[in-house]
Design a protein around this motif. Sequence first.
Motif, mmCIF file in Angstrom:
data_model
loop_
_atom_site.group_PDB
_atom_site.id
_atom_site.type_symbol
_atom_site.label_atom_id
_atom_site.label_comp_id
_atom_site.label_asym_id
_atom_site.label_seq_id
_atom_site.Cartn_x
_atom_site.Cartn_y
_atom_site.Cartn_z
ATOM 1 N N SER A 292 -3.686 3.156 14.807
ATOM 2 C CA SER A 292 -5.076 3.607 14.785
ATOM 3 C C SER A 292 -6.066 2.447 14.829
ATOM 4 N N ASP A 293 -7.298 2.734 15.245
ATOM 5 C CA ASP A 293 -8.362 1.732 15.256
ATOM 6 C C ASP A 293 -8.696 1.286 13.841
ATOM 7 N N ALA A 294 -8.601 2.226 12.883
ATOM 8 C CA ALA A 294 -8.913 1.887 11.493
ATOM 9 C C ALA A 294 -7.968 0.792 11.001
ATOM 10 N N TRP A 295 -6.686 0.957 11.291
ATOM 11 C CA TRP A 295 -5.721 -0.056 10.872
ATOM 12 C C TRP A 295 -5.984 -1.383 11.591
ATOM 13 N N LYS A 296 -6.249 -1.303 12.887
ATOM 14 C CA LYS A 296 -6.475 -2.530 13.664
ATOM 15 C C LYS A 296 -7.687 -3.296 13.127
ATOM 16 N N ALA A 297 -8.713 -2.550 12.707
ATOM 17 C CA ALA A 297 -9.909 -3.198 12.163
ATOM 18 C C ALA A 297 -9.583 -3.907 10.845
ATOM 19 N N HIS B 3 -2.283 1.989 -2.107
ATOM 20 C CA HIS B 3 -3.583 2.329 -1.521
ATOM 21 C C HIS B 3 -3.459 2.605 -0.037
ATOM 22 N N LEU B 4 -2.313 3.102 0.354
ATOM 23 C CA LEU B 4 -2.083 3.381 1.763
ATOM 24 C C LEU B 4 -3.203 4.251 2.319
ATOM 25 N N PHE B 5 -3.692 3.885 3.489
ATOM 26 C CA PHE B 5 -4.804 4.539 4.197
ATOM 27 C C PHE B 5 -6.159 4.179 3.593
ATOM 28 N N ASN B 6 -6.139 3.548 2.430
ATOM 29 C CA ASN B 6 -7.406 3.202 1.770
ATOM 30 C C ASN B 6 -7.286 1.798 1.177
ATOM 31 N N GLU B 7 -6.793 0.886 1.993
ATOM 32 C CA GLU B 7 -6.456 -0.448 1.501
ATOM 33 C C GLU B 7 -7.656 -1.210 0.972
ATOM 34 N N ALA C 35 -0.883 -17.728 10.206
ATOM 35 C CA ALA C 35 -0.886 -16.286 9.941
ATOM 36 C C ALA C 35 -0.882 -15.530 11.261
ATOM 37 N N THR C 36 0.047 -14.617 11.386
ATOM 38 C CA THR C 36 0.148 -13.878 12.647
ATOM 39 C C THR C 36 0.123 -12.371 12.425
ATOM 40 N N GLU C 37 0.394 -11.924 11.208
ATOM 41 C CA GLU C 37 0.492 -10.487 10.948
ATOM 42 C C GLU C 37 -0.201 -10.119 9.655
ATOM 43 N N ALA C 38 -0.639 -8.871 9.564
ATOM 44 C CA ALA C 38 -1.122 -8.348 8.282
ATOM 45 C C ALA C 38 -0.039 -7.422 7.739
ATOM 46 N N HIS C 39 0.283 -7.618 6.467
ATOM 47 C CA HIS C 39 1.305 -6.782 5.834
ATOM 48 C C HIS C 39 0.737 -6.105 4.604
ATOM 49 N N HIS C 40 1.353 -4.991 4.254
ATOM 50 C CA HIS C 40 0.989 -4.349 2.995
ATOM 51 C C HIS C 40 1.609 -5.118 1.831
ATOM 52 N N ARG D 107 -6.638 -4.933 9.870
ATOM 53 C CA ARG D 107 -5.740 -6.034 10.207
ATOM 54 C C ARG D 107 -6.559 -7.248 10.674
ATOM 55 N N ALA D 108 -7.557 -6.974 11.514
ATOM 56 C CA ALA D 108 -8.393 -8.058 12.025
ATOM 57 C C ALA D 108 -9.168 -8.726 10.884
ATOM 58 N N LEU D 109 -9.670 -7.930 9.953
ATOM 59 C CA LEU D 109 -10.416 -8.481 8.815
ATOM 60 C C LEU D 109 -9.528 -9.369 7.943
ATOM 61 N N VAL D 110 -8.308 -8.911 7.728
ATOM 62 C CA VAL D 110 -7.395 -9.685 6.876
ATOM 63 C C VAL D 110 -7.013 -10.995 7.562
ATOM 64 N N LEU D 111 -6.793 -10.918 8.869
ATOM 65 C CA LEU D 111 -6.443 -12.138 9.599
ATOM 66 C C LEU D 111 -7.636 -13.110 9.642
ATOM 67 N N LYS D 112 -8.842 -12.551 9.617
ATOM 68 C CA LYS D 112 -10.050 -13.385 9.587
ATOM 69 C C LYS D 112 -10.195 -14.033 8.213
ATOM 70 N N ARG D 113 -9.961 -13.233 7.185
ATOM 71 C CA ARG D 113 -10.084 -13.716 5.806
ATOM 72 C C ARG D 113 -9.210 -14.943 5.544
ATOM 73 N N CYS D 114 -8.015 -14.917 6.122
ATOM 74 C CA CYS D 114 -7.042 -15.948 5.765
ATOM 75 C C CYS D 114 -7.307 -17.278 6.471
ATOM 76 N N GLY D 115 -8.260 -17.286 7.404
ATOM 77 C CA GLY D 115 -8.558 -18.529 8.103
ATOM 78 C C GLY D 115 -7.382 -19.043 8.915
#
Length: 224
Positions: free
Chosen positions: A133-138, A169-173, A159-164, A140-148
Amino acid sequence: MADTLSPNTVWVEDPDTGEPLIVERDDEYVRIIREFHQNECQHIETEVRRIELSNGAIQVRDCCTFCGSGVGLAKPQKNKTWVNSLPWADPALVNSYQNRRNAEHNAALLALARKQYAERGRFTEAYTAYLKSDAWKAKRALVLKRCGGVCEGCGTAEATEAHHMTYDHLFNEFCSNCWGFAMIATNASPRKNGRVGASPTKVRTRIMASLKPKTFFDGPSPQR
Ligand SMILES: [Zn+2]
Ligand SMILES: [Zn+2]
């Protein structure tokens, strides 16, 4: 849906819905299956019985008095009188033991599947759809941005991936209580190198120490 499952997939039918629940073969699964096999009947007490084979022939074997199973090789039949004096093996005993074992096996898998679904949301259709979904992709992008660009597990790899970190908090991370801590940016295959899985608490502490919650959404990505 059951016909789309591969023959290697472990699944158990949900008695409430009739739908298959897919079981991930994790460490707990391995332990449960090992214990199940260890609880197999040890045929401690046996008795010589005659068994009628499907072709009508008679076989003489030691049979377990608990599970009914034949133990060891067929015995030589000394004479007819002796053979006819033996009690018959009990196919109903074998059936009821097997049914009981199957029920135990099913119950163990069902309990594990329910636990996996409830605790981690794994392999649910919703979860699979969510990852596309776009929600997950968004997020994921934020987390990858956060980590620098640096893995938040080891602090060094790219960093190449976002993991749980948790599926609580699934669906509401990014809920207001723990925004972002439910997810972590890592190098791929964190389980393989053991860095992330080894100490999620440490990782959370590191992220919390290096970030102010508000800046994550409102400000620029944090400096490391
Ligand atoms: Zn037995
Ligand atoms: Zn939360």
